[in-house]
Design an enzyme around this catalytic site. Sequence first.
Site, PDB file in Angstrom:
ATOM      1  CG  ASP A 197      -5.877  73.158 -71.993  1.00 44.78           C
ATOM      2  OD1 ASP A 197      -6.248  73.653 -72.095  1.00 44.78           O
ATOM      3  OD2 ASP A 197      -5.475  73.502 -70.652  1.00 44.78           O
ATOM      4  CG  HIS A 253      -9.131  72.366 -71.257  1.00 44.27           C
ATOM      5  ND1 HIS A 253      -9.414  73.983 -71.075  1.00 44.27           N
ATOM      6  CD2 HIS A 253     -10.260  72.991 -69.538  1.00 44.27           C
ATOM      7  CE1 HIS A 253      -9.854  74.772 -70.655  1.00 44.27           C
ATOM      8  NE2 HIS A 253     -10.040  73.959 -69.975  1.00 44.27           N
ATOM      9  CD  GLU A 316     -12.452  76.822 -68.080  1.00 39.67           C
ATOM     10  OE1 GLU A 316     -12.743  77.177 -66.956  1.00 39.67           O
ATOM     11  OE2 GLU A 316     -11.312  76.174 -67.942  1.00 39.67           O
TER      12      GLU A 316
HETATM   13  C1  TNX Z   1     -10.109  78.622 -65.476  1.00 39.56           C
HETATM   14  S1  TNX Z   1      -8.660  77.396 -62.917  1.00 39.56           S
HETATM   15  C2  TNX Z   1      -8.966  77.084 -65.988  1.00 39.56           C
HETATM   16  C3  TNX Z   1      -8.025  77.472 -66.465  1.00 39.56           C
HETATM   17  C4  TNX Z   1      -7.194  78.302 -67.244  1.00 39.56           C
HETATM   18  C5  TNX Z   1      -8.053  79.489 -65.653  1.00 39.56           C
HETATM   19  C6  TNX Z   1      -7.273  81.188 -66.149  1.00 39.56           C
HETATM   20  C7  TNX Z   1      -9.895  76.016 -64.072  1.00 39.56           C
HETATM   21  C8  TNX Z   1      -9.372  74.885 -63.402  1.00 39.56           C
HETATM   22  N1  TNX Z   1      -9.503  76.328 -65.699  1.00 39.56           N
HETATM   23  O1  TNX Z   1      -8.121  76.019 -68.008  1.00 39.56           O
HETATM   24  O2  TNX Z   1      -6.110  78.645 -67.556  1.00 39.56           O
HETATM   25  O3  TNX Z   1      -9.060  79.633 -65.418  1.00 39.56           O
HETATM   26  O4  TNX Z   1      -8.053  82.102 -67.390  1.00 39.56           O
END
Ligand code: TNX
Length: 749
Positions: A197, A253, A316
């Site tokens: 990450d 990430h 994301e």
């Molecule tokens: C979103 S859930 C994310 C993570 C974070 C999480 C909680 C997901 C696929 N991505 O990178 O850790 O929210 O804060």
Amino acid sequence: MTVTKPRAAYAALVLILALHAPAHGGIIPLPAKIVPGDGSFEIDSATAVKVPHGDAQAENAAAYLVELWQRSNALMLPVSAAAAAPAAATESTIVFRRGQGFGLEEYRLEVRPHRITVSATTDAGLFYGAVSLWQLLPPEPGARRIPAQTIVDAPRYAWRGLMLDSARHFQSPAFIHSMIDWMAWHKLNVLHWHLTDDQGWRIQIKKYPRLTSIGAWRSDHGGFYTQDEVRDIVAHAARRHVQVVPEIEMPGHAQAAIAAYPALGSGDRPLKVSSNWGVHTHLFNLEPQTFRFLEDVLDEVMQMFPSRFVHVGGDEAVKDEWNASAQVQARTHELGIKNAAALQSYFTQRIGRYLTKHGRRLVGWDEILSPGLPRDAVVMSWRGVAGAHEAALAGNDTVLSPQPTLYFDRRQSTLADEPPGRLEVASLEDVYRFDLNDLTLNAAQRRHVLGVQANIWTEHIATDQRVEWMALPRAAALAEVGWSQQRRWPDFVARLVPMFARYRAFGLSYADSIFGIDAELERTSAGITLALSNQAELKDAGLGAIRYTLDRSEPTASSTLYTAPLTLASGTEIRAATFVGAQQVSRTLQKHLDAGTGRLRDSHDLDLCSNRIGLLLEPAGAPASAGAPLAVDIMNPCWIDRGIDLMSGPRIMVSVAPLPFNYELGADAAAIPVGNTRTPEGELEIHADSCDAPAIATLPLAPAAASNALTTLPAQRLPPLPGRHDLCLRFARPRLDPMWALNWIEIGE
Ligand code: TNX
């Protein structure tokens, strides 16, 4: 005609279930079918465990049963190969045997006087038979009797997973081994391991050593798993029938990887491994060398992980950097791709083809859904269950792991002893009642739902012990969602009690939040009114009953039952605990009531003005020195203290702490109010009735500015105002960082 009051009928039902609990000994997850028999099996000094000759996997299951009983019940049983001649009818024997025609994880467990038989076709079936048999014996040192019964059991879903984020905080290899064990006790069979990450790259890749020499370390945290450690973990998991699915995040990430190898990035500035939380903006680029890098990494990953599934993230991935990069834009044109969203599809599909070529299936977060997604790709639905629905309609397999319910970084109760995490509550019961049928799918589409998974994101979960607390016992509830055909909440609560004892026998730091006692205080003219509650709320039937004393003695199963709020005089000390039957299942709550009681309210007792990104955060110097973490909405750090009598112009004292503002929020950060400071360090403002009214008092932060831990500010008097008021408490601060937070407020005479 007699009419049974529903409440009484319910209580009777719960009582029956509670009395019934020993018959199935507290197996979690609840087996598909249990038929009680006559008599019981007694374990004695002659009891032996027999496995078929040369059947190493049956021996693995039998040895695990013996190991578990040794730890939880101090029992020592020998394992041996079955003799050609059957044992004498009076010798008590536990036999593992291979049967034909059982499903993939199915087993049959027959308990008769003198003989227990565990049968299954597969290794996993025998193993799960052993785990169930372990749980048929109450976890007490002297327990030796198992009631006769026949259990026929198989899971509802094939994928019963937990995701562990080892990137935000690193857990020890020993912890991962232990986690695999307790997953196996709940028949959870997928450990989705989030290894890379923005905040860390945690897996050794021999071809790219900088991934771990640089990428595994940020200023205050670091670590990585060597390939040998990974292989050990994977081998241990195989013995426990847990499949480890690695996750290597792309294209977003990716900041730790880009920090290690800047040529992989799409931006033009050098990067560090991030020490911030939130959604970062740095993406891998689409150069041929970058794909070669990713394929090399996946090659080594595939050598370490035999799992058919390889998770490549996909969530994301904010596209700003791709849109701004001339290099990425040039590639986009060359490939004839029209926009950045289509570019991510290209990225996923290209990696998907690589995995398919190597006999693996791509798994990704629901952002990977787009036309052209390979049919064998698995979509993990996290933004609710819409992604799962869409995937199933498109003919892709899917796993349900939606927030908010299956996000185990949320706290389990509003009790002050919950460790840091997300403020929203995902209680044990919320998880237990998670509805898999929420999807409007036909039978064919429903077959694409492989199962369920809960995710343990660790931004705010800094230690191994706290991961355990966040996971247990919610993992037990998840297991029942994924495995069992039926769900019965009161019965589950009853089975939890022996499970907790097993957790204790193994030294696990599980959350007892379901039984923990919450005390709400109200000062009245008659004294102090105390309302006690717990989440179990099955008081009538003896499941989760609160009992208390007022004479400073420890509460016992025969202490007074709490049924309604108590009005107590100053000077009283109350001790209360939750009981299931005769067993105390919560810690003892001890409260001494005096003139000061109720005057001090911490951030848990106050309301937040808003809850956009509500977190429970720890000031520096914690965990050892501080009490409860602080509840704060980082988008608006502001609290309300309700119904305060200001008639006398009371004295106010507050404890505050500066917290690092280390969040990547993009444009949203501009919406966070900082207020108008009057002094260089800022101040705590107190407003009456409305946060928008002029402040009735301001407490300068200068005395607290030199420390990054908790500080009590010098007391002040509030101006006298007739009547009761809701006080709004918020900070005026020179900048976003640090973010001041309120620990407690005390309003005196
Ligand atoms: C979103 S859930 C994310 C993570 C974070 C999480 C909680 C997901 C696929 N991505 O990178 O850790 O929210 O804060």
